[in-house]
Design a protein around this motif. Structure first.
Motif, PDB file in Angstrom:
ATOM      1  N   GLY A 460       0.806  -1.207   0.000  1.00 13.96           N
ATOM      2  CA  GLY A 460       0.000   0.000   0.000  1.00 13.96           C
ATOM      3  C   GLY A 460       0.840   1.259   0.000  1.00 13.96           C
ATOM      4  N   VAL A 461       2.174   1.082   0.010  1.00 17.70           N
ATOM      5  CA  VAL A 461       3.089   2.222  -0.027  1.00 17.70           C
ATOM      6  C   VAL A 461       3.952   2.146  -1.287  1.00 17.70           C
ATOM      7  CG1 VAL A 461       4.939   3.466   1.135  1.00 17.70           C
ATOM      8  CG2 VAL A 461       3.126   2.379   2.481  1.00 17.70           C
ATOM      9  N   VAL A 462       4.869   1.162  -1.347  1.00 15.73           N
ATOM     10  CA  VAL A 462       5.789   1.115  -2.492  1.00 15.73           C
ATOM     11  C   VAL A 462       5.084   0.681  -3.776  1.00 15.73           C
ATOM     12  CG1 VAL A 462       7.793   0.727  -1.005  1.00 15.73           C
ATOM     13  CG2 VAL A 462       6.637  -1.233  -2.035  1.00 15.73           C
ATOM     14  N   ASP A 463       4.092  -0.202  -3.685  1.00 12.16           N
ATOM     15  CA  ASP A 463       3.375  -0.598  -4.893  1.00 12.16           C
ATOM     16  C   ASP A 463       2.605   0.588  -5.479  1.00 12.16           C
ATOM     17  OD1 ASP A 463       1.988  -0.927  -2.453  1.00 12.16           O
ATOM     18  OD2 ASP A 463       0.402  -2.088  -3.395  1.00 12.16           O
ATOM     19  N   VAL A 464       1.976   1.363  -4.595  1.00 16.24           N
ATOM     20  CA  VAL A 464       1.264   2.565  -5.039  1.00 16.24           C
ATOM     21  C   VAL A 464       2.246   3.573  -5.627  1.00 16.24           C
ATOM     22  CG1 VAL A 464      -0.040   4.574  -4.239  1.00 16.24           C
ATOM     23  CG2 VAL A 464      -0.670   2.271  -3.459  1.00 16.24           C
TER      24      VAL A 464
END
Length: 634
Positions: A460-464
């Motif tokens: 939910g942080v690096v993928d986004v």
């Protein structure tokens, strides 16, 4: 060529064409020199059929309707079929009973109805039994996984051979039938995080004796143990930070065969995966991924010499050997997935079965767009990757100076990867003048463990961040119109879609296919296989309940200000319908344009032709009307 705006081009790649003949090629099976494979057929309601290739080159369906050879162990299944001496052993989807279908006979049950689920079996001919994974679901919701032996001559639930670990997979009998190798792992690990490889002697009474751990642990992922024809144990391990091949020496110690910054293994989301097989006592046919592309090669186990076989294919799976030939599933940027037979000496290829025969039509191939593999500058000075598909249609051109609309695709898993194999679902968009960017965000497989581990605690942080940066980069490069970029994904990819829409204004619309909206609810409600995956992706629950709340798209639904369409299977046990419906309701209350399609009889991933067609067309019309502002061609 006719000049029309991007997105308005007329295309022969219709949803009807995609579902009319397209099938899923699930697995390849070998019985001596005989070949079998499993087809998933949308036109038959997603039924899985075992197909045998005859000596004359013809094929025959073996699985009679309404049987479907598909297991629900781990919910994702795989490994539903075993073939030995002409008899087919399979788990039937409707009742999860293990059946045997002997030549010329109807399927006969080997396990009782209303009982456990079975997968990943191997036949112990000497002791007349099937050895594999059993998953028992108790009335109170408790799920127990074990290795069991099911007798071939009478109905019974099976005799437990190994228990005590949370999960088991990959039982493999040594050529002399005297030893059994298998994998196991425990919560909170997933098999691509930490697994153990065990070997045990088979005692006179059929039980396992003197088990010992050969490799693996909480920080080492083991994949696909196999015995060579000479009885030497081989396996894939990422102890070097790359999934490489190993074999045990005379003292049982693992030795690397071909150290290389390449992936010879895969994330074990389903049972029965295979990336290598034995061509001989000391030669291995193997596939490996390097630089975002897969290759097929011959490996001399004694010297470590790796000899790539020159092929046009860039994706490989279900690698087997029969009669000295390599049989596998393969795909290429301009060729759909197919079962092929490869001569390892010459590289000559024979196509045995195509997933989409229509795609071989030269007239249709003119409309295909090949991917360009991009490196994307992203957070912390790191690099992510993506496949960019430019709009392409020989009948149309866009007005001078116009940039195309674009769909950013998020793969599932999230520990999965983008495929370079031809997908008519992608060509459906590009042939209409809509670019596609398929992102391998940090956490994807195929780039080593270090890259994969970037997602630890950062889902939910690096993928986004990577999807947003990939979209920005393509827009800066003139490859997409920044005012018409949308994002689409399924399952974990659906979560990334919703998190990205709530986390900025890069995307002007989105499509969530059975995506997660409330990760705390997922931690409480999901199935056993993934029930602790969130410990790794987010943090332990409920200790990190506040972090779960912060990372949940539902918490930030008030930040989503663009149109979103949702697709959901009514029978989904991985991401239940309430996950989607909570987000739909939150957006509707605020007057955000929302589409919601709930499909009866579908679970996690759509398998029925009519539903695949409806979802694809609905996504296109939704974007055209509310985001792209384009009049559609026909």
């Amino acid at each position: 060529m006719e000049t029309l705006p991007y997105g308005a081009w007329r295309s022969p790649i219709t949803s009807d064409l995609i579902v009319a003949e397209s099938i899923g090629l699930v697995d390849v099976l070998i019985d001596g020199d005989d070949l079998y494979w499993i087809e998933s057929r949308p036109g038959e309601g997603g039924r899985h059929v075992v197909v045998r290739r005859r000596a004359d080159g013809g094929t025959v369906d073996l699985t009679p309707a309404p049987f479907s050879a598909r297991t629900r162990v781990h919910e994702y299944g795989g490994g539903a079929v075993t073939v030995s001496h002409g008899a087919v052993y399979f788990t039937n989807f409707a009742d999860q009973v293990l059946y045997v279908q002997r030549p010329g006979a109807a399927p006969a049950a080997l396990t009782p109805k209303g009982g456990p689920r079975y997968a990943d079996g191997v036949i112990d001919e000497r002791r007349r039994r099937w050895i594999g994974v059993r998953e028992e679901h108790a009335a109170d919701g408790t799920v127990v996984n074990t290795l069991v032996a099911v007798e071939l001559d009478r109905i019974g639930p099976g005799r437990v051979l190994a228990q005590g670990h949370d999960f088991y997979s990959s039982p493999r009998l040594s050529p002399d039938g005297g030893r059994l190798a298998f994998l196991c792992w425990d919560h909170p690990n997933m098999p691509w995080v930490g697994t153990e490889l065990w070997v045990a002697e088979i005692a006179a009474d059929g039980t396992l004796a003197a088990p010992r751990r050969v490799a693996g642990g909480a920080a080492e992922s083991i994949f696909q143990p196999e015995w060579s024809p000479a009885g030497v144990l081989h396996f894939v391990s990422d102890r070097s930070s790359w999934w490489n091949l190993y074999r045990c020496d005379g003292a049982g110690n693992p030795q690397p065969l071909c150290p290389r910054a390449a992936e010879f293994g895969q994330a074990q989301w389903s049972f029965g995966q295979s990336t290598y097989a034995f061509l001989g006592a000391d030669e291995i046919a193997c596939s490996y991924r390097e630089g975002g592309q897969a290759r097929l090669a011959r490996l001399a186990a004694g010297t470590g010499r790796l000899t790539p076989i020159p092929l046009a294919y860039t994706e490989f799976g279900a690698v087997r050997v029969a009669g000295g030939q390599i049989i596998c599933r393969a795909g290429a940027p301009l060729d759909p997935s197919a079962i092929i037979r490869v001569n390892p000496e010459t590289g000559a290829v024979e196509i045995l079965r195509q997933s989409a025969p229509t795609a071989a039509d030269p007239g249709l191939r003119r409309y295909f767009s090949a991917p360009q593999h991009l490196a994307v500058a992203t957070g912390a000075g790191e690099t992510a990757y993506a496949n960019y598909y430019a709009p392409h249609n020989p009948d149309h051109a866009a007005p001078s100076g116009e940039c195309p609309p674009m769909i950013v695709k998020c793969h599932g898993g999230p520990t999965s990867s983008a495929s370079s194999s031809l997908g008519l679902g992608i060509q459906y968009w590009t042939s209409r003048g809509i670019a596609v960017l398929d992102v391998d965000y940090r956490g994807s497989t195929g780039y080593g463990r270090t890259y994969r581990d970037r997602l630890a605690g950062q889902w939910g942080v690096v993928d986004v961040e990577d999807c947003q940066n990939a979209a920005r980069q393509t827009a800066r490069d003139g490859l997409a119109d920044p005012a018409r970029i949308v994002i689409s994904g399924g399952s974990a990819g659906g979560y990334t879609v919703l998190a990205a829409l709530a986390g900025g204004d890069v995307f002007k619309g989105g499509a969530s296919y059975y995506g997660v909206s409330d990760i705390a609810a997922l931690a409480r409600d999901t199935h056993k296989f993934e029930s602790r995956y969130l410990d790794w992706l987010i943090g332990p629950y409920p200790a990190e309940a506040e972090l779960y709340r912060q990372r949940s798209p539902l918490t930030h639904a008030d930040r989503i200000a663009c149109p979103v369409i949702f697709f959901q299977g009514e029978d989904d046990r991985v991401v239940p319908p309430n996950q989607t419906e909570m987000m739909v309701e939150a957006l509707r209350r605020r007057g955000i344009p929302v589409g919601y399609l709930l499909f009866a009889g579908e679970s996690h991933g759509f398998r029925r032709a009519e539903n695949i067609k409806r979802a694809l067309d609905a996504e296109l019309y939704f974007y055209a009307a509310l985001v792209f502002r384009t009049r559609l061609g026909f």
